[in-house]
Design an enzyme around this catalytic site. Structure first.
Site, PDB file in Angstrom:
ATOM      1  N   LYS A 196      -2.628   5.931  -4.232  1.00 46.64           N
ATOM      2  CA  LYS A 196      -3.768   6.816  -3.949  1.00 46.64           C
ATOM      3  C   LYS A 196      -3.589   8.201  -4.553  1.00 46.64           C
ATOM      4  O   LYS A 196      -2.466   8.706  -4.664  1.00 46.64           O
ATOM      5  CB  LYS A 196      -3.955   6.950  -2.433  1.00 46.64           C
ATOM      6  CG  LYS A 196      -3.941   5.636  -1.685  1.00 46.64           C
ATOM      7  CD  LYS A 196      -4.314   5.776  -0.230  1.00 46.64           C
ATOM      8  CE  LYS A 196      -3.975   4.510   0.532  1.00 46.64           C
ATOM      9  NZ  LYS A 196      -2.574   4.460   0.980  1.00 46.64           N
TER      10      LYS A 196
ATOM     11  N   TYR B  99       2.994   9.682   0.142  1.00 45.40           N
ATOM     12  CA  TYR B  99       3.955   9.039   1.053  1.00 45.40           C
ATOM     13  C   TYR B  99       5.420   9.152   0.623  1.00 45.40           C
ATOM     14  O   TYR B  99       6.319   8.928   1.423  1.00 45.40           O
ATOM     15  CB  TYR B  99       3.653   7.539   1.217  1.00 45.40           C
ATOM     16  CG  TYR B  99       2.292   7.187   1.772  1.00 45.40           C
ATOM     17  CD1 TYR B  99       1.513   8.114   2.445  1.00 45.40           C
ATOM     18  CD2 TYR B  99       1.782   5.902   1.626  1.00 45.40           C
ATOM     19  CE1 TYR B  99       0.262   7.771   2.941  1.00 45.40           C
ATOM     20  CE2 TYR B  99       0.544   5.547   2.122  1.00 45.40           C
ATOM     21  CZ  TYR B  99      -0.214   6.496   2.777  1.00 45.40           C
ATOM     22  OH  TYR B  99      -1.441   6.144   3.256  1.00 45.40           O
TER      23      TYR B  99
ATOM     24  N   ASP C 106       0.840  -1.196   0.000  1.00 44.47           N
ATOM     25  CA  ASP C 106       0.000   0.000   0.000  1.00 44.47           C
ATOM     26  C   ASP C 106       0.878   1.249   0.000  1.00 44.47           C
ATOM     27  O   ASP C 106       1.672   1.459   0.911  1.00 44.47           O
ATOM     28  CB  ASP C 106      -0.886  -0.011   1.259  1.00 44.47           C
ATOM     29  CG  ASP C 106      -1.852   1.152   1.272  1.00 44.47           C
ATOM     30  OD1 ASP C 106      -2.903   1.049   0.626  1.00 44.47           O
ATOM     31  OD2 ASP C 106      -1.552   2.188   1.907  1.00 44.47           O
TER      32      ASP C 106
ATOM     33  N   HIS D 141      -7.660   9.282  -1.958  1.00 47.53           N
ATOM     34  CA  HIS D 141      -7.083   9.180  -0.611  1.00 47.53           C
ATOM     35  C   HIS D 141      -8.035   9.695   0.484  1.00 47.53           C
ATOM     36  O   HIS D 141      -8.180   9.068   1.534  1.00 47.53           O
ATOM     37  CB  HIS D 141      -5.756   9.955  -0.574  1.00 47.53           C
ATOM     38  CG  HIS D 141      -4.796   9.477   0.462  1.00 47.53           C
ATOM     39  ND1 HIS D 141      -3.441   9.491   0.284  1.00 47.53           N
ATOM     40  CD2 HIS D 141      -4.983   8.971   1.696  1.00 47.53           C
ATOM     41  CE1 HIS D 141      -2.847   9.013   1.356  1.00 47.53           C
ATOM     42  NE2 HIS D 141      -3.764   8.695   2.231  1.00 47.53           N
TER      43      HIS D 141
HETATM   44  N1  LIG Z   1      -5.715   5.616   3.592  1.00 42.89           N
HETATM   45  C1  LIG Z   1      -5.253   6.351   4.561  1.00 42.89           C
HETATM   46  O1  LIG Z   1      -5.675   7.493   4.764  1.00 42.89           O
HETATM   47  C2  LIG Z   1      -4.211   5.787   5.479  1.00 42.89           C
HETATM   48  C3  LIG Z   1      -3.939   6.429   6.711  1.00 42.89           C
HETATM   49  C4  LIG Z   1      -2.980   5.847   7.547  1.00 42.89           C
HETATM   50  C5  LIG Z   1      -2.340   4.679   7.166  1.00 42.89           C
HETATM   51  N2  LIG Z   1      -2.613   4.100   5.953  1.00 42.89           N
HETATM   52  C6  LIG Z   1      -1.909   2.863   5.515  1.00 42.89           C
HETATM   53  O2  LIG Z   1      -1.884   1.903   6.555  1.00 42.89           O
HETATM   54  C7  LIG Z   1      -0.534   1.544   6.849  1.00 42.89           C
HETATM   55  C8  LIG Z   1      -0.379   1.178   8.306  1.00 42.89           C
HETATM   56  O3  LIG Z   1      -0.932   2.154   9.141  1.00 42.89           O
HETATM   57  P1  LIG Z   1      -0.129   2.955  10.275  1.00 42.89           P
HETATM   58  O4  LIG Z   1       1.325   2.905  10.006  1.00 42.89           O
HETATM   59  O5  LIG Z   1      -0.818   4.266  10.426  1.00 42.89           O
HETATM   60  O6  LIG Z   1      -0.513   2.210  11.588  1.00 42.89           O
HETATM   61  P2  LIG Z   1      -0.285   0.788  12.299  1.00 42.89           P
HETATM   62  O7  LIG Z   1       0.082  -0.252  11.306  1.00 42.89           O
HETATM   63  O8  LIG Z   1      -1.485   0.606  13.142  1.00 42.89           O
HETATM   64  O9  LIG Z   1       0.915   1.136  13.253  1.00 42.89           O
HETATM   65  C9  LIG Z   1       2.239   1.126  12.855  1.00 42.89           C
HETATM   66  C10 LIG Z   1       3.065   1.100  14.137  1.00 42.89           C
HETATM   67  O10 LIG Z   1       2.770  -0.083  14.854  1.00 42.89           O
HETATM   68  C11 LIG Z   1       3.933  -0.593  15.452  1.00 42.89           C
HETATM   69  N3  LIG Z   1       4.074  -2.002  15.085  1.00 42.89           N
HETATM   70  C12 LIG Z   1       4.086  -2.545  13.841  1.00 42.89           C
HETATM   71  N4  LIG Z   1       4.198  -3.865  13.891  1.00 42.89           N
HETATM   72  C13 LIG Z   1       4.222  -4.199  15.181  1.00 42.89           C
HETATM   73  C14 LIG Z   1       4.326  -5.431  15.876  1.00 42.89           C
HETATM   74  N5  LIG Z   1       4.399  -6.610  15.214  1.00 42.89           N
HETATM   75  N6  LIG Z   1       4.316  -5.394  17.226  1.00 42.89           N
HETATM   76  C15 LIG Z   1       4.246  -4.221  17.875  1.00 42.89           C
HETATM   77  N7  LIG Z   1       4.159  -3.023  17.275  1.00 42.89           N
HETATM   78  C16 LIG Z   1       4.147  -3.012  15.950  1.00 42.89           C
HETATM   79  C17 LIG Z   1       5.101   0.220  14.969  1.00 42.89           C
HETATM   80  O11 LIG Z   1       5.453   1.074  16.033  1.00 42.89           O
HETATM   81  P3  LIG Z   1       7.005   1.359  16.400  1.00 42.89           P
HETATM   82  O12 LIG Z   1       7.504   2.173  15.248  1.00 42.89           O
HETATM   83  O13 LIG Z   1       6.911   2.103  17.694  1.00 42.89           O
HETATM   84  O14 LIG Z   1       7.653   0.017  16.502  1.00 42.89           O
HETATM   85  C18 LIG Z   1       4.547   1.036  13.826  1.00 42.89           C
HETATM   86  O15 LIG Z   1       5.081   2.324  13.797  1.00 42.89           O
HETATM   87  C19 LIG Z   1       0.280   2.761   6.396  1.00 42.89           C
HETATM   88  O16 LIG Z   1       1.628   2.431   6.143  1.00 42.89           O
HETATM   89  C20 LIG Z   1      -0.452   3.157   5.139  1.00 42.89           C
HETATM   90  O17 LIG Z   1      -0.060   2.325   4.060  1.00 42.89           O
HETATM   91  C21 LIG Z   1      -3.546   4.624   5.122  1.00 42.89           C
END
Ligand SMILES: NC(=O)c1ccc[n+]([C@@H]2O[C@H](COP(=O)([O-])OP(=O)(O)OC[C@H]3O[C@@H](n4cnc5c(N)ncnc54)[C@H](OP(=O)(O)O)[C@@H]3O)[C@@H](O)[C@H]2O)c1
Length: 240
Positions: free
Chosen positions: A70, A40, A35, A103
């Site tokens: 997106k 980004y 994704d 997006h």
């Molecule tokens: N469409 C949209 O508007 C939108 C918005 C937001 C995100 N997204 C997409 O969703 C993806 C993921 O979302 P996100 O990065 O916001 O949130 P997330 O996946 O909920 O959180 C990422 C954080 O979780 C922690 N983490 C990851 N794997 C882990 C594990 N196995 N155990 C413990 N902690 C873990 C890490 O923290 P630490 O760095 O502290 O280790 C990482 O920084 C993004 O990369 C993007 O592609 C889309």
């Protein structure tokens, strides 16, 4: 679409060698769904990682992957949709996307790629012309499917009322503390696949919180199941 996707958003938004390495390692570990978004800055490293993954034999071809990108708000204007996708494809060095999403359901002043967007730059989106641009992208074969992100039931209904090609996907925040019950029901009934971002509550990023990862009940469930909390939060939505 592979059920588990690898998110490539990392702040500050910029192309980096670290992103490329992380993506390559993810492919090696078995991820097949990635994704990204024009915002980004990860389209370029993702494209380079794909070329390298093919050249070292981790995958046979790009067709083995499911790639989502997106349309950023400043390109969410009817005449800017197709050029924006063409730019994304150029960054990714790909001929087509698997999924192209709007997006956010809001437009902004053309030209700027900034986050957060200045309030005075926000403009209500003309859904008709922007969605027509998205449909054109699919008709031209530049993306296999089109969809939206961060859309409410009401906004989905607005699009469904005139869409010739209905949105295939709505990507929204969804995790054990943000269950999106109403939206899930609406999407199920409308044949729209609801996909989850921030399944761990976006711990460690510029927004979101530690509420999921530090939740006591979830930690107890994980312990009882002999899994990590992350596995439970993500797997819970896939019936595992
Ligand atoms: N469409 C949209 O508007 C939108 C918005 C937001 C995100 N997204 C997409 O969703 C993806 C993921 O979302 P996100 O990065 O916001 O949130 P997330 O996946 O909920 O959180 C990422 C954080 O979780 C922690 N983490 C990851 N794997 C882990 C594990 N196995 N155990 C413990 N902690 C873990 C890490 O923290 P630490 O760095 O502290 O280790 C990482 O920084 C993004 O990369 C993007 O592609 C889309």
């Amino acid at each position: 679409m592979a059920r588990l996707g690898f998110g490539t958003a990392a702040f500050p938004f910029e192309a980096s060698e670290v992103a490329k390495k992380a993506i390559l390692q993810a492919i090696e570990l078995g991820y097949r769904h990635f994704d990204t978004a024009s915002l980004y800055g990860s389209e370029q490293p993702l494209g380079e990682a794909i070329i390298e993954a093919v050249s070292v034999g981790l995958i046979k071809s790009r067709d083995d992957l499911f790639i989502t990108s997106k349309l950023w708000c400043s390109d969410a204007h009817g005449d800017r949709v197709l050029p924006a996708l063409q730019r994304s494809l150029q960054n990714l060095k790909l001929e087509y996307l698997d999924l192209f999403l709007i997006h956010w359901p809001i437009s902004s002043k053309p030209g700027a790629y900034e986050f957060p967007i200045k309030e005075e730059d926000l403009i209500p989106m003309d859904f008709n012309t922007v969605w027509a641009g998205m449909e054109e992208c699919q008709r031209l074969g530049l993306t296999k499917s089109i969809g939206v992100s961060n859309f409410s039931c009401k906004k989905l209904a607005d699009i469904l009322a005139f869409a010739k090609i209905p949105p295939a996907v709505n990507q929204v925040e969804m995790n054990p503390l943000c269950r999106q019950k109403k939206l899930r029901e609406f999407c199920n009934e409308s044949g729209i696949l609801l996909t989850a971002y921030s399944p761990l509550g976006a711990k460690g990023t510029i927004w979101g919180s530690n509420k999921v990862m530090e939740n006591e009940v979830l930690n107890e469930i994980a312990k009882a199941k002999g899994k990590t909390l992350a596995q439970c939060s993500i797997g819970g939505y896939h019936g595992h």
